[in-house]
Design an enzyme around this catalytic site. Structure first.
Site, PDB file in Angstrom:
ATOM      1  N   SER A 184      -2.662   4.009 -14.221  1.00 56.20           N
ATOM      2  CA  SER A 184      -3.583   3.627 -15.320  1.00 56.20           C
ATOM      3  C   SER A 184      -3.922   2.140 -15.408  1.00 56.20           C
ATOM      4  CB  SER A 184      -3.069   4.070 -16.700  1.00 56.20           C
ATOM      5  OG  SER A 184      -3.342   5.443 -16.921  1.00 56.20           O
ATOM      6  N   THR A 185      -3.314   1.308 -14.556  1.00 57.86           N
ATOM      7  CA  THR A 185      -3.525  -0.138 -14.740  1.00 57.86           C
ATOM      8  C   THR A 185      -4.706  -0.696 -13.939  1.00 57.86           C
ATOM      9  OG1 THR A 185      -2.022  -0.819 -12.969  1.00 57.86           O
ATOM     10  CG2 THR A 185      -1.060  -0.482 -15.158  1.00 57.86           C
ATOM     11  N   GLY A 186      -5.444   0.189 -13.277  1.00 50.92           N
ATOM     12  CA  GLY A 186      -6.643  -0.234 -12.542  1.00 50.92           C
ATOM     13  C   GLY A 186      -7.878  -0.001 -13.386  1.00 50.92           C
ATOM     14  N   VAL A 187      -8.763   0.861 -12.897  1.00 52.25           N
ATOM     15  CA  VAL A 187     -10.000   1.166 -13.649  1.00 52.25           C
ATOM     16  C   VAL A 187      -9.731   1.724 -15.048  1.00 52.25           C
ATOM     17  CG1 VAL A 187     -12.120   1.504 -12.354  1.00 52.25           C
ATOM     18  CG2 VAL A 187     -10.224   3.038 -11.930  1.00 52.25           C
TER      19      VAL A 187
ATOM     20  N   ASP B  33       0.831  -1.193   0.000  1.00 53.59           N
ATOM     21  CA  ASP B  33       0.000   0.000   0.000  1.00 53.59           C
ATOM     22  C   ASP B  33       0.876   1.258   0.000  1.00 53.59           C
ATOM     23  OD1 ASP B  33      -1.784   2.008   0.559  1.00 53.59           O
ATOM     24  OD2 ASP B  33      -2.627   1.042   2.348  1.00 53.59           O
TER      25      ASP B  33
ATOM     26  N   ASN C 219      -7.832  11.342 -11.113  1.00 56.18           N
ATOM     27  CA  ASN C 219      -8.619  11.600 -12.328  1.00 56.18           C
ATOM     28  C   ASN C 219      -8.600  13.101 -12.618  1.00 56.18           C
ATOM     29  OD1 ASN C 219     -10.706  12.840 -10.763  1.00 56.18           O
ATOM     30  ND2 ASN C 219     -11.480  10.795 -10.273  1.00 56.18           N
TER      31      ASN C 219
ATOM     32  N   GLY D 227      -9.842   3.261  -6.085  1.00 57.70           N
ATOM     33  CA  GLY D 227      -8.478   2.728  -6.193  1.00 57.70           C
ATOM     34  C   GLY D 227      -7.486   3.448  -5.310  1.00 57.70           C
TER      35      GLY D 227
ATOM     36  N   ASP E  31      -6.337   6.424  -5.529  1.00 55.84           N
ATOM     37  CA  ASP E  31      -6.790   7.793  -5.238  1.00 55.84           C
ATOM     38  C   ASP E  31      -7.648   7.812  -3.961  1.00 55.84           C
ATOM     39  OD1 ASP E  31      -7.277  10.475  -5.625  1.00 55.84           O
ATOM     40  OD2 ASP E  31      -8.559  10.235  -7.385  1.00 55.84           O
TER      41      ASP E  31
HETATM   42  P1  ADP Z   1      -6.177   4.208 -12.625  1.00 52.64           P
HETATM   43  O1  ADP Z   1      -7.503   4.924 -12.686  1.00 52.64           O
HETATM   44  O2  ADP Z   1      -5.006   5.091 -13.002  1.00 52.64           O
HETATM   45  O3  ADP Z   1      -6.197   2.910 -13.356  1.00 52.64           O
HETATM   46  P2  ADP Z   1      -6.436   2.794 -10.052  1.00 52.64           P
HETATM   47  O4  ADP Z   1      -6.314   3.353  -8.693  1.00 52.64           O
HETATM   48  O5  ADP Z   1      -7.712   2.195 -10.462  1.00 52.64           O
HETATM   49  O6  ADP Z   1      -5.970   3.975 -11.049  1.00 52.64           O
HETATM   50  O7  ADP Z   1      -5.305   1.715 -10.277  1.00 52.64           O
HETATM   51  C1  ADP Z   1      -3.952   2.000 -10.454  1.00 52.64           C
HETATM   52  C2  ADP Z   1      -3.127   0.954  -9.735  1.00 52.64           C
HETATM   53  O8  ADP Z   1      -3.114   1.269  -8.344  1.00 52.64           O
HETATM   54  C3  ADP Z   1      -3.675  -0.465  -9.853  1.00 52.64           C
HETATM   55  O9  ADP Z   1      -2.619  -1.303 -10.306  1.00 52.64           O
HETATM   56  C4  ADP Z   1      -4.091  -0.815  -8.426  1.00 52.64           C
HETATM   57  O10 ADP Z   1      -3.821  -2.182  -8.144  1.00 52.64           O
HETATM   58  C5  ADP Z   1      -3.175   0.066  -7.622  1.00 52.64           C
HETATM   59  N1  ADP Z   1      -3.600   0.396  -6.236  1.00 52.64           N
HETATM   60  C6  ADP Z   1      -4.828   0.414  -5.672  1.00 52.64           C
HETATM   61  N2  ADP Z   1      -4.767   0.766  -4.371  1.00 52.64           N
HETATM   62  C7  ADP Z   1      -3.432   1.000  -4.118  1.00 52.64           C
HETATM   63  C8  ADP Z   1      -2.677   1.382  -2.958  1.00 52.64           C
HETATM   64  N3  ADP Z   1      -3.269   1.619  -1.782  1.00 52.64           N
HETATM   65  N4  ADP Z   1      -1.333   1.504  -3.078  1.00 52.64           N
HETATM   66  C9  ADP Z   1      -0.704   1.289  -4.247  1.00 52.64           C
HETATM   67  N5  ADP Z   1      -1.339   0.919  -5.372  1.00 52.64           N
HETATM   68  C10 ADP Z   1      -2.693   0.783  -5.308  1.00 52.64           C
END
Ligand code: ADP
Length: 169
Positions: free
Chosen positions: A118-121, A11, A25, A33, A35
């Site tokens: 960018s690799t999440g949503v 984290d 965003n 995520g 953010d």
């Molecule tokens: P985006 O909209 O840029 O894709 P996200 O937050 O959905 O952003 O995902 C970006 C990355 O952050 C993903 O690979 C997700 O697994 C990771 N992520 C989510 N929570 C955390 C956290 N607390 N610390 C680090 N990485 C995180």
């Protein structure tokens, strides 16, 4: 140069560094995520400061205080939403890393941690995103290096696997 890049699984909000990067965003007013996690830990003051920034364009970055985070600053950058790869997504993702690093240098940061932007949503293909992250950061560090540590704080195991392999060689 290699030994100043560190891959950790976990984290990003827990890290005691000069700056953590937020995959925000365009509104900069919080989201899900990473953010959401950053805003939850930093507290309401972070949102208040973000309101004064009037958003951020994709590929650009803005810096705030870290408030209740262990990190001194948050660098908010907006990654591209993956639309198939024909909409400049690769350059925009590269710009996120470049502009975040620029702000880190300008603010005399010695340590910075990045999530996998960018690799999440936003669904950017993970292998390709990791490749861009690696090469962009390595190129920047070749040119200018007033940092002591660059951390990739990788949350999900799929990405962690990708980053571990990529940085092994
Ligand atoms: P985006 O909209 O840029 O894709 P996200 O937050 O959905 O952003 O995902 C970006 C990355 O952050 C993903 O690979 C997700 O697994 C990771 N992520 C989510 N929570 C955390 C956290 N607390 N610390 C680090 N990485 C995180």
């Amino acid at each position: 140069m290699h030994n100043m890049i560190e891959i950790i699984q976990g984290d990003i909000t827990k890290l005691e560094v000069d700056a953590i990067v937020n995959a925000a965003n365009n509104s900069l007013l919080g989201g899900g995520g990473v953010d959401g996690a950053i805003h939850r830990v930093a507290g309401i003051e972070l949102l208040e400061e973000c309101k004064l920034l009037y958003g951020c364009n994709t590929g650009e970055a803005k810096i705030t205080n870290g408030y209740n985070l262990a990190a001194k600053h948050v660098i908010h950058t907006v990654g591209p939403i993956w639309k198939g790869g024909l909409d400049n997504e690769q350059i925009l993702l590269e710009n996120c890393y470049i502009n975040s690093m620029r702000l880190a240098f300008e603010n005399n940061c010695k340590s910075i941690a990045f999530p996998a932007i960018s690799t999440g949503v936003y669904r950017f293909p993970k292998e390709q995103a990791a490749d861009i992250a690696k090469h962009t950061i390595q190129n920047i560090l070749k040119e200018k290096n007033s940092l002591e540590k660059v951390i990739f704080a990788i949350f999900d195991l799929e990405n962690y696997d990708i980053y571990s392999h990529l940085f092994k060689g």
